[in-house]
Design an enzyme around this catalytic site. Structure first.
Site, PDB file in Angstrom:
ATOM      1  N   ARG A   1       0.841  -1.213   0.000  1.00  0.00           N
ATOM      2  CA  ARG A   1       0.000   0.000   0.000  1.00  0.00           C
ATOM      3  C   ARG A   1       0.871   1.257   0.000  1.00  0.00           C
ATOM      4  NH1 ARG A   1      -0.462   4.701   2.499  1.00  0.00           N
ATOM      5  NH2 ARG A   1       0.069   3.687   4.452  1.00  0.00           N
ATOM      6  N   ASP A   2       1.586   1.526   1.101  1.00  0.00           N
ATOM      7  CA  ASP A   2       2.352   2.778   1.190  1.00  0.00           C
ATOM      8  C   ASP A   2       3.488   2.773   0.170  1.00  0.00           C
ATOM      9  OD1 ASP A   2       3.124   5.239   2.121  1.00  0.00           O
ATOM     10  OD2 ASP A   2       3.513   4.623   4.177  1.00  0.00           O
TER      11      ASP A   2
ATOM     12  N   HIS B   1       5.613   4.350  12.782  1.00  0.00           N
ATOM     13  CA  HIS B   1       5.698   4.330  11.305  1.00  0.00           C
ATOM     14  C   HIS B   1       6.703   5.407  10.882  1.00  0.00           C
ATOM     15  CE1 HIS B   1       3.365   4.184   7.283  1.00  0.00           C
ATOM     16  NE2 HIS B   1       4.147   5.249   7.140  1.00  0.00           N
TER      17      HIS B   1
ATOM     18  N   HIS C   1       9.500   7.059   8.064  1.00  0.00           N
ATOM     19  CA  HIS C   1      10.057   7.189   6.712  1.00  0.00           C
ATOM     20  C   HIS C   1      11.536   7.545   6.867  1.00  0.00           C
ATOM     21  CE1 HIS C   1       6.342   7.178   4.131  1.00  0.00           C
ATOM     22  NE2 HIS C   1       5.825   7.161   5.352  1.00  0.00           N
TER      23      HIS C   1
ATOM     24  N   CYS D   1       4.291   9.428   0.575  1.00  0.00           N
ATOM     25  CA  CYS D   1       2.912   9.867   0.371  1.00  0.00           C
ATOM     26  C   CYS D   1       2.883  10.866  -0.779  1.00  0.00           C
ATOM     27  CB  CYS D   1       2.377  10.499   1.656  1.00  0.00           C
ATOM     28  SG  CYS D   1       0.713  11.135   1.451  1.00  0.00           S
TER      29      CYS D   1
ATOM     30  N   ASN E   1       9.560   4.510   2.950  1.00  0.00           N
ATOM     31  CA  ASN E   1       9.426   4.026   4.332  1.00  0.00           C
ATOM     32  C   ASN E   1      10.705   3.325   4.728  1.00  0.00           C
ATOM     33  OD1 ASN E   1       6.627   4.070   3.111  1.00  0.00           O
ATOM     34  ND2 ASN E   1       6.152   3.657   5.243  1.00  0.00           N
TER      35      ASN E   1
HETATM   36  P1  HMG Z   1     -12.754  14.699  -2.846  1.00  0.00           P
HETATM   37  O1  HMG Z   1     -12.513  15.051  -4.285  1.00  0.00           O
HETATM   38  O2  HMG Z   1     -12.869  15.804  -1.874  1.00  0.00           O
HETATM   39  O3  HMG Z   1     -13.993  13.732  -2.600  1.00  0.00           O
HETATM   40  O4  HMG Z   1     -11.598  13.700  -2.422  1.00  0.00           O
HETATM   41  P2  HMG Z   1     -15.400  13.571  -3.167  1.00  0.00           P
HETATM   42  O5  HMG Z   1     -16.232  13.035  -2.053  1.00  0.00           O
HETATM   43  O6  HMG Z   1     -15.860  14.834  -3.876  1.00  0.00           O
HETATM   44  O7  HMG Z   1     -15.202  12.415  -4.246  1.00  0.00           O
HETATM   45  C1  HMG Z   1     -14.462  12.596  -5.451  1.00  0.00           C
HETATM   46  C2  HMG Z   1     -14.551  11.306  -6.247  1.00  0.00           C
HETATM   47  O8  HMG Z   1     -13.874  10.263  -5.572  1.00  0.00           O
HETATM   48  C3  HMG Z   1     -15.984  10.825  -6.428  1.00  0.00           C
HETATM   49  O9  HMG Z   1     -16.015  10.128  -7.668  1.00  0.00           O
HETATM   50  C4  HMG Z   1     -16.144   9.825  -5.302  1.00  0.00           C
HETATM   51  O10 HMG Z   1     -17.128   8.848  -5.577  1.00  0.00           O
HETATM   52  C5  HMG Z   1     -14.771   9.187  -5.273  1.00  0.00           C
HETATM   53  P3  HMG Z   1     -16.587  10.823  -8.991  1.00  0.00           P
HETATM   54  O11 HMG Z   1     -18.014  11.161  -8.678  1.00  0.00           O
HETATM   55  O12 HMG Z   1     -15.761  12.047  -9.237  1.00  0.00           O
HETATM   56  O13 HMG Z   1     -16.412   9.765 -10.033  1.00  0.00           O
HETATM   57  N1  HMG Z   1     -14.417   8.656  -3.974  1.00  0.00           N
HETATM   58  C6  HMG Z   1     -13.906   7.423  -3.778  1.00  0.00           C
HETATM   59  N2  HMG Z   1     -13.630   6.446  -4.645  1.00  0.00           N
HETATM   60  C7  HMG Z   1     -13.119   5.308  -4.108  1.00  0.00           C
HETATM   61  N3  HMG Z   1     -12.892   5.104  -2.793  1.00  0.00           N
HETATM   62  C8  HMG Z   1     -13.176   6.095  -1.913  1.00  0.00           C
HETATM   63  C9  HMG Z   1     -13.700   7.294  -2.402  1.00  0.00           C
HETATM   64  N4  HMG Z   1     -14.074   8.438  -1.801  1.00  0.00           N
HETATM   65  C10 HMG Z   1     -14.513   9.259  -2.778  1.00  0.00           C
HETATM   66  N5  HMG Z   1     -12.944   5.890  -0.608  1.00  0.00           N
HETATM   67  C11 HMG Z   1     -10.861  11.813  -1.117  1.00  0.00           C
HETATM   68  C12 HMG Z   1     -11.579  13.148  -1.115  1.00  0.00           C
HETATM   69  C13 HMG Z   1     -10.689  11.386   0.309  1.00  0.00           C
HETATM   70  C14 HMG Z   1     -11.702  10.815  -1.887  1.00  0.00           C
HETATM   71  C15 HMG Z   1      -9.495  12.013  -1.841  1.00  0.00           C
HETATM   72  O14 HMG Z   1      -8.850  13.106  -1.260  1.00  0.00           O
HETATM   73  C16 HMG Z   1      -8.598  10.811  -1.718  1.00  0.00           C
HETATM   74  O15 HMG Z   1      -8.865   9.768  -2.280  1.00  0.00           O
HETATM   75  N6  HMG Z   1      -7.509  10.926  -0.977  1.00  0.00           N
HETATM   76  C17 HMG Z   1      -6.619   9.796  -0.702  1.00  0.00           C
HETATM   77  C18 HMG Z   1      -5.242  10.262  -0.482  1.00  0.00           C
HETATM   78  C19 HMG Z   1      -4.319   9.083  -0.204  1.00  0.00           C
HETATM   79  O16 HMG Z   1      -4.594   7.936  -0.484  1.00  0.00           O
HETATM   80  N7  HMG Z   1      -3.166   9.409   0.390  1.00  0.00           N
HETATM   81  C20 HMG Z   1      -2.181   8.446   0.708  1.00  0.00           C
HETATM   82  C21 HMG Z   1      -2.523   7.626   1.939  1.00  0.00           C
HETATM   83  S1  HMG Z   1      -2.136   8.451   3.481  1.00  0.00           S
HETATM   84  C22 HMG Z   1      -0.487   8.103   3.712  1.00  0.00           C
HETATM   85  O17 HMG Z   1       0.147   7.568   2.834  1.00  0.00           O
HETATM   86  C23 HMG Z   1       0.120   8.383   5.037  1.00  0.00           C
HETATM   87  C24 HMG Z   1       0.362   7.116   5.876  1.00  0.00           C
HETATM   88  O18 HMG Z   1       1.210   6.214   5.196  1.00  0.00           O
HETATM   89  C25 HMG Z   1       1.019   7.487   7.199  1.00  0.00           C
HETATM   90  C26 HMG Z   1       2.162   8.448   7.031  1.00  0.00           C
HETATM   91  O19 HMG Z   1       3.224   8.072   6.551  1.00  0.00           O
HETATM   92  O20 HMG Z   1       1.917   9.621   7.376  1.00  0.00           O
HETATM   93  C27 HMG Z   1      -0.949   6.399   6.191  1.00  0.00           C
HETATM   94 MG    MG Z   2       3.551   6.367   5.206  1.00  0.00          MG
END
Ligand code: HMG
Ligand code: MG
Length: 302
Positions: free
Chosen positions: A15-16, A206, A208, A239, A248
């Site tokens: 995933r990450d 966690h 990096h 990210c 990571n």
């Molecule tokens: P948005 O544009 O504000 O949301 O994005 P929305 O509600 O307007 O939806 C936009 C579109 O996304 C819509 O589709 C929704 O249906 C769809 P459309 O009508 O345009 O075709 N949608 C989804 N589709 C699939 N699964 C879902 C989902 N939710 C909405 N769950 C949103 C808001 C949260 C969706 C967007 O900002 C997003 O997907 N962000 C994800 C970011 C991400 O994955 N970041 C990396 C992970 S975090 C990380 O890596 C840190 C970590 O490792 C720890 C660390 O190191 O810090 C965990």
């Molecule tokens: Mg991370």
């Protein structure tokens, strides 16, 4: 010296690690990678995420990955919102990871909500997940530094972690998203969290390795009584919404360090190496972690 006899590694590479890949890694290659990691002895893993495919196209094959890889071990699916949870309910997955940044500026960039808005959305979802018997992990990003707002106040981290614990999560994965924490800061925060929350929730660190401090931070966390660490095979990761967040900390480097100190992980380094060799053909970056390079160049050294 105060060291545990056993540590749990939570593998986050599929995933990450792969969410940040420039190449679209074929679904079949991801599945082989996951299965080989499991063969190597990984018992807890972040398989994939249900997020918007427009925001993170690499994770658009989440359902296929889950359907192919679920087993009796702990298999996390990461998601930040109700839509992701509804998608999870359509699978047989039973372990979920939600995520929120301590820094609202980061949270806005990552999931288009303030930290408060995310917590308000998650509160009823978490109650529902617990009531349905899911294992829930909460990933807390920017727990030390934020790429947009700088240093993060440890009191804000403790407050958010306490709120999640009160909401009933099983595990907190507390992250140094941009790899800027020092071993002293790591010790202080995890010692504080362990003292306040260690008897109510599993605590995971966690890191990096952006600035080469991740192994030292893990060692500092061991001193603070932490025995769970997120790591990524091959040091893949970062990210997409945190500029400067490189990979990571590498699973193989952490496992090697722990084994050298007589700490058990249950992971077979040779089999882990094979899993990394397999995925290395499908990722855009060259895998250059310490242990991996050593085995590639001088197999007799291991
Ligand atoms: P948005 O544009 O504000 O949301 O994005 P929305 O509600 O307007 O939806 C936009 C579109 O996304 C819509 O589709 C929704 O249906 C769809 P459309 O009508 O345009 O075709 N949608 C989804 N589709 C699939 N699964 C879902 C989902 N939710 C909405 N769950 C949103 C808001 C949260 C969706 C967007 O900002 C997003 O997907 N962000 C994800 C970011 C991400 O994955 N970041 C990396 C992970 S975090 C990380 O890596 C840190 C970590 O490792 C720890 C660390 O190191 O810090 C965990
Ligand atoms: Mg991370």
């Amino acid at each position: 010296m105060n060291l545990p006899g056993k540590v749990t590694i939570i593998e986050v590479g599929p995933r990450d690690g792969l969410q940040n890949e420039k190449n679209q890694v074929p679904t079949e290659s991801k599945i082989s990678f996951i299965k080989e990691l499991k063969n190597a002895g990984i018992t807890e893993m972040e398989l994939t995420s249900f997020v918007s495919p427009k925001w993170v196209p690499q994770m658009s094959d989440a359902k296929e990955i889950i359907d192919a890889c679920l087993d009796k071990k702990r298999n996390f699916v990461l998601t930040p919102n109700r839509k992701g949870i509804e998608r999870l309910y359509e699978t047989d997955g039973k372990d979920v990871a939600v995520f929120v940044g301590v820094s609202s500026a980061f949270n806005k960039k990552n999931i288009n909500k303030t930290t408060e808005e995310s917590m308000a959305e998650l509160r009823p979802i978490l109650a529902e997940l617990k009531q349905k018997g899911y294992f829930v992990r909460a990933c807390i990003s920017t727990s030390f530094y934020c790429p947009y707002d700088g240093k993060v106040d440890p009191k804000a981290v403790v407050a958010l972690c306490t709120q999640f614990t009160d909401f009933g999560v099983d595990e907190l994965s507390v992250a140094d998203t941009i790899g800027m924490a020092s071993p002293l800061e790591s010790y202080q925060l995890f010692n504080e969290l362990n003292t306040r929350l260690g008897d109510r929730v599993l605590l995971t660190a966690h890191f990096h390795d952006t600035r080469g401090m991740a192994l030292a931070n893990i060692y500092a966390c061991l001193q603070a009584g932490i025995t769970r660490f997120d790591t990524s095979a091959g040091g893949l990761g970062g990210c997409p919404f945190a500029p400067g967040a490189t990979g990571n900390v590498a699973t193989e480097d952490v496992v090697f360090m722990l084994h050298q100190m007589g700490i058990e992980t249950g992971i077979d380094l040779k089999a882990l190496h094979k899993a990394i060799q397999g995925i290395s053909e499908h990722v855009s970056r060259k895998i250059e972690t310490k242990y991996y390079n050593l085995v590639e160049q001088t197999p007799s050294c291991t």
